[in-house]
Design an enzyme around this catalytic site. Sequence first.
Site, short mmCIF file in Angstrom:
data_model
loop_
_atom_site.label_atom_id
_atom_site.label_comp_id
_atom_site.label_asym_id
_atom_site.label_seq_id
_atom_site.Cartn_x
_atom_site.Cartn_y
_atom_site.Cartn_z
N ASP A 164 13.31 3.30 -19.14
CA ASP A 164 14.00 2.71 -20.27
C ASP A 164 13.61 1.24 -20.35
O ASP A 164 13.91 0.45 -19.45
CB ASP A 164 15.52 2.83 -20.09
CG ASP A 164 16.00 4.26 -20.23
OD1 ASP A 164 16.22 4.68 -21.37
OD2 ASP A 164 16.13 4.94 -19.19
N TYR A 212 2.19 10.51 -5.09
CA TYR A 212 0.95 9.78 -4.91
C TYR A 212 1.13 8.27 -5.05
O TYR A 212 0.16 7.51 -5.00
CB TYR A 212 -0.11 10.27 -5.91
CG TYR A 212 0.22 10.00 -7.37
CD1 TYR A 212 -0.33 8.90 -8.03
CD2 TYR A 212 1.05 10.84 -8.10
CE1 TYR A 212 -0.06 8.64 -9.36
CE2 TYR A 212 1.33 10.60 -9.43
CZ TYR A 212 0.77 9.49 -10.06
OH TYR A 212 1.06 9.25 -11.39
N SER A 223 1.39 5.34 -16.77
CA SER A 223 0.35 4.83 -15.88
C SER A 223 -0.98 5.48 -16.25
O SER A 223 -1.03 6.46 -16.99
CB SER A 223 0.69 5.15 -14.42
OG SER A 223 0.63 6.56 -14.20
N TYR A 277 -2.51 -2.07 2.50
CA TYR A 277 -3.14 -0.77 2.28
C TYR A 277 -3.58 -0.20 3.62
O TYR A 277 -4.02 -0.95 4.50
CB TYR A 277 -4.34 -0.91 1.35
CG TYR A 277 -4.71 0.36 0.63
CD1 TYR A 277 -3.93 0.86 -0.41
CD2 TYR A 277 -5.86 1.07 0.97
CE1 TYR A 277 -4.26 2.03 -1.07
CE2 TYR A 277 -6.21 2.24 0.30
CZ TYR A 277 -5.40 2.71 -0.71
OH TYR A 277 -5.73 3.88 -1.37
#
Length: 361
Positions: A205, A273, A182, A82
């Site tokens: 899928d 994002y 999500s 990160y």
Amino acid sequence: MMIVRLPPPWALLHRPNTAVRVFSLLTSPPSTAVVYDEHGPPDAVCKVKELPPVRIKDDDVCVRLLAAPINPSDINRIQGVYPVRPPLPAVGGYEGVGEVHSIGSAVKGLSPGDWVIPSPPSSGTWQTYVVKDQNVWHKIEKSTPMEYAASITVNPLTALRMLEDFVDLKPGDAVVQNGATSIVGQCLVQLARVRGIRSINIIRDRAGSDEAKEKLINLGADQVFTESQLEVKNVKSLLADVPEPALGFNCVGGNAASLVLKFLKQGGTMVTYGGMSKKPITVSTSSFIFKDLSLRGFWLQKWMSSDKAKECRVMIDYLLSLARESKLTYEMELVAFNEFQSALDKALGKLGSQPKQVIKF
């Protein structure tokens, strides 16, 4: 001969005009925490440890954590990938909700028993007690469901800001997104619905895709497609009465990002994002030249770091009000702290698709 008697030295300390500052000896209880001393796979480097009490300074608030989620960004921080990471050794976690345990002598506006969240979020929430400056903490209503209070910032606020910051949307307009199952995707569907904005949603899928479609429609999605359903020359023929979207959201990358671009109208914007597929975004030359599409990016942590604390808290209160009214919901599983390893395995995808894991202390 005159004898002058001087007062003993310690008497000077008790003169009426002498200001004496008493330093607080208040400390937090010992804390049980998830700590990592090095970056690497979270299931290998995270250890549950006992931490000693921490001194509570005048402006500090000691909070007993009630719940904290395991977010993908938490995992990325532990892995060391990160962009912003706390110094090592570090306690995991970035958001959560807690109850004020004790306060320093200069703290105003907070009392023991109040519920608070770190706002903007602050690292180190995977532990039973946290001591931080009073400015870190934002008081919230105790009627808020605990799991929503713990997880309201990173994902719901991302959804809200992306809807607000890039295109001036009006009721009746439409947006399109991939990764619709999500947490951010679920929030986008519901926040768009509250504003009268239509949503087109793309999912992978996979087994259970019909059930996933139904859940999104129940949340307010207008249309839901699997990626294979969009393998047609003209996806806009599938829109029925939904207008061409001016704004799209991508958290997957690769082909899933290309599908979002196919839906966008002339001059549309796609906001990225996330990149769950770890594949690059490929844009056709014609999309740039003839459709004049724009590609943007959004990172909540950067937005919050630009002197947005007050504005952020107003939006958090709004999102929490929607959660209390059941107008903002998403799938979560509360897990006891002593089962942290099991929750981490689920968050890492070892057991297939799982709800958001929220640790309850």
